[in-house]
Motif scaffolding. Structure first.
Motif, short mmCIF file in Angstrom:
data_model
loop_
_atom_site.label_atom_id
_atom_site.label_comp_id
_atom_site.label_asym_id
_atom_site.label_seq_id
_atom_site.Cartn_x
_atom_site.Cartn_y
_atom_site.Cartn_z
N MET A 1 0.73 -1.22 0.10
CA MET A 1 -0.02 -0.02 0.01
C MET A 1 1.12 1.20 -0.01
O MET A 1 1.87 1.43 0.90
N SER A 2 0.60 2.11 -0.80
CA SER A 2 1.36 3.47 -0.89
C SER A 2 0.35 4.39 -0.36
O SER A 2 -0.74 4.85 -0.78
N LEU A 3 0.92 4.97 0.73
CA LEU A 3 0.11 6.02 1.54
C LEU A 3 1.02 7.23 1.75
O LEU A 3 2.11 7.20 2.28
N GLU A 4 0.46 8.51 1.30
CA GLU A 4 1.11 9.64 1.43
C GLU A 4 0.33 10.71 1.96
O GLU A 4 -0.95 10.69 1.86
N ILE A 5 0.69 11.20 3.08
CA ILE A 5 0.04 12.40 3.79
C ILE A 5 0.77 13.83 3.36
O ILE A 5 2.02 13.90 3.48
N ARG A 6 -0.04 14.63 3.06
CA ARG A 6 0.39 15.94 2.75
C ARG A 6 -0.38 17.17 3.29
O ARG A 6 -1.47 17.00 3.53
N ARG A 7 0.26 18.23 3.50
CA ARG A 7 -0.45 19.25 3.71
C ARG A 7 -1.50 19.81 2.58
O ARG A 7 -0.99 19.91 1.42
N ALA A 8 -2.62 19.73 2.90
CA ALA A 8 -3.89 20.43 1.85
C ALA A 8 -3.67 21.69 1.06
O ALA A 8 -2.97 22.54 2.12
N ALA A 9 -3.78 21.87 0.04
CA ALA A 9 -3.79 23.34 -0.75
C ALA A 9 -5.09 23.75 -0.97
O ALA A 9 -6.16 23.10 -0.93
N PRO A 10 -5.30 24.83 -1.26
CA PRO A 10 -6.58 25.64 -1.44
C PRO A 10 -7.47 24.70 -2.74
O PRO A 10 -8.71 24.46 -2.55
N ASP A 11 -6.57 23.94 -3.57
CA ASP A 11 -7.68 23.32 -4.69
C ASP A 11 -8.00 22.00 -4.18
O ASP A 11 -8.80 21.56 -4.75
N ASP A 12 -7.73 21.76 -2.73
CA ASP A 12 -8.23 20.53 -2.06
C ASP A 12 -9.61 20.84 -1.52
O ASP A 12 -10.27 20.08 -1.03
N ALA A 13 -10.00 22.26 -1.35
CA ALA A 13 -11.07 22.63 -0.63
C ALA A 13 -12.38 21.93 -1.03
O ALA A 13 -13.18 21.63 -0.04
N ASP A 14 -12.78 21.86 -2.28
CA ASP A 14 -13.79 21.14 -2.80
C ASP A 14 -14.15 19.76 -2.26
O ASP A 14 -15.30 19.22 -1.84
N ALA A 15 -13.21 18.88 -2.21
CA ALA A 15 -13.09 17.63 -1.90
C ALA A 15 -13.07 17.35 -0.33
O ALA A 15 -13.99 16.76 0.31
N ILE A 16 -12.37 18.30 0.37
CA ILE A 16 -12.50 18.42 1.78
C ILE A 16 -13.89 19.04 2.34
O ILE A 16 -14.47 18.18 3.15
N ALA A 17 -14.59 19.81 1.65
CA ALA A 17 -15.98 20.24 1.84
C ALA A 17 -16.91 18.80 1.80
O ALA A 17 -18.04 18.66 2.58
N GLY A 18 -16.80 18.21 0.50
CA GLY A 18 -17.62 17.13 0.42
C GLY A 18 -17.35 15.93 1.56
O GLY A 18 -18.20 15.14 1.81
N TRP A 19 -16.20 15.74 1.57
CA TRP A 19 -15.86 14.75 2.81
C TRP A 19 -16.43 15.24 4.20
O TRP A 19 -16.86 14.28 4.88
N ASN A 20 -16.69 16.25 4.42
CA ASN A 20 -17.11 16.84 5.84
C ASN A 20 -18.67 16.72 5.74
O ASN A 20 -19.35 16.25 6.49
N ILE A 21 -19.27 17.04 4.46
CA ILE A 21 -20.64 16.72 4.33
C ILE A 21 -20.84 15.15 4.50
O ILE A 21 -21.87 14.77 5.31
N ALA A 22 -20.04 14.24 3.91
CA ALA A 22 -20.19 12.77 4.22
C ALA A 22 -19.91 12.24 5.54
O ALA A 22 -20.83 11.66 6.20
N MET A 23 -19.21 13.14 6.27
CA MET A 23 -18.73 12.61 7.70
C MET A 23 -20.00 13.14 8.74
O MET A 23 -20.43 12.14 9.50
N ALA A 24 -20.54 14.35 8.03
CA ALA A 24 -21.58 14.65 9.17
C ALA A 24 -22.69 13.82 9.25
O ALA A 24 -23.49 13.43 10.05
N TRP A 25 -23.08 13.39 7.64
CA TRP A 25 -24.17 12.63 7.67
C TRP A 25 -23.79 11.25 8.14
O TRP A 25 -24.73 10.72 8.97
N GLU A 26 -22.77 10.55 7.89
CA GLU A 26 -22.57 9.24 8.49
C GLU A 26 -22.50 8.93 10.15
O GLU A 26 -22.90 8.11 10.76
N THR A 27 -21.95 10.20 10.66
CA THR A 27 -21.77 10.02 12.02
C THR A 27 -22.82 10.62 12.79
O THR A 27 -23.22 10.17 13.85
N GLU A 28 -23.61 11.56 12.34
CA GLU A 28 -24.56 12.38 13.05
C GLU A 28 -25.87 12.41 12.54
O GLU A 28 -26.88 13.15 12.90
N GLN A 29 -26.22 11.97 11.04
CA GLN A 29 -27.20 12.26 10.34
C GLN A 29 -27.44 13.75 10.22
O GLN A 29 -28.72 13.89 10.31
#
Length: 151
Positions: A1-29
């Protein structure tokens, strides 16, 4: 498995927002407003004092993130780093992605002289609690309270 951790950049913002939306629904509906979470994510990039995001890439594909914010402790004369907004895409779970992000953040915090790491977890989320305990984190003796204000 190849895992890389990096500091996010502004062009990651849409993906991060989408993941937050998914997380809020999964954990707290809870349904997050896409415009609000989008502005909230971008505000972190606009003001570095608010914190920073890390992104995990598994096999070259971005599959998760977390947010680090800071809390000053006068008792310890140092910053706690709060780990927040943790999300790992379903297809990447149980492959060490969060463990990798956590190890990365812990090393960064130690290097920066932070006095500790903190996070909060839903009371019913036993799987996450077991994960955090398995990483050596201890349950605190504090309750969390909040008073929502305007906006």
């Amino acid at each position: 498995m190849s895992l890389e951790i990096r500091r996010a950049a502004p062009d990651d913002a849409d993906a991060i927002a989408g993941w937050n939306i998914a997380m809020a629904w999964e954990t707290e509906q809870k349904r997050l407003d896409p415009d609000t979470i989008g502005r909230g994510v971008r505000a972190v990039f606009d003001e570095p004092r608010r914190g920073f995001y890390l992104v995990a890439e598994w096999e070259g594909v971005a599959v998760g993130c977390l947010l680090v914010t800071y809390e000053w402790s006068d008792w310890r004369c140092g910053d706690f780093w709060w780990v927040q907004s943790v999300y790992v895409a379903p297809e990447a779970r149980r492959h060490g992605v969060f463990r990798g992000m956590y190890a990365h953040v812990k090393a960064m915090a130690e290097g920066a002289g932070a006095v500790g790491l903190r996070l909060y977890v839903e009371l019913e989320n036993a799987r996450a609690q077991a994960t955090y305990a398995g990483l050596g984190m201890e349950r605190c003796h504090y309750y969390m309270y909040e008073a929502p204000l305007g906006g």
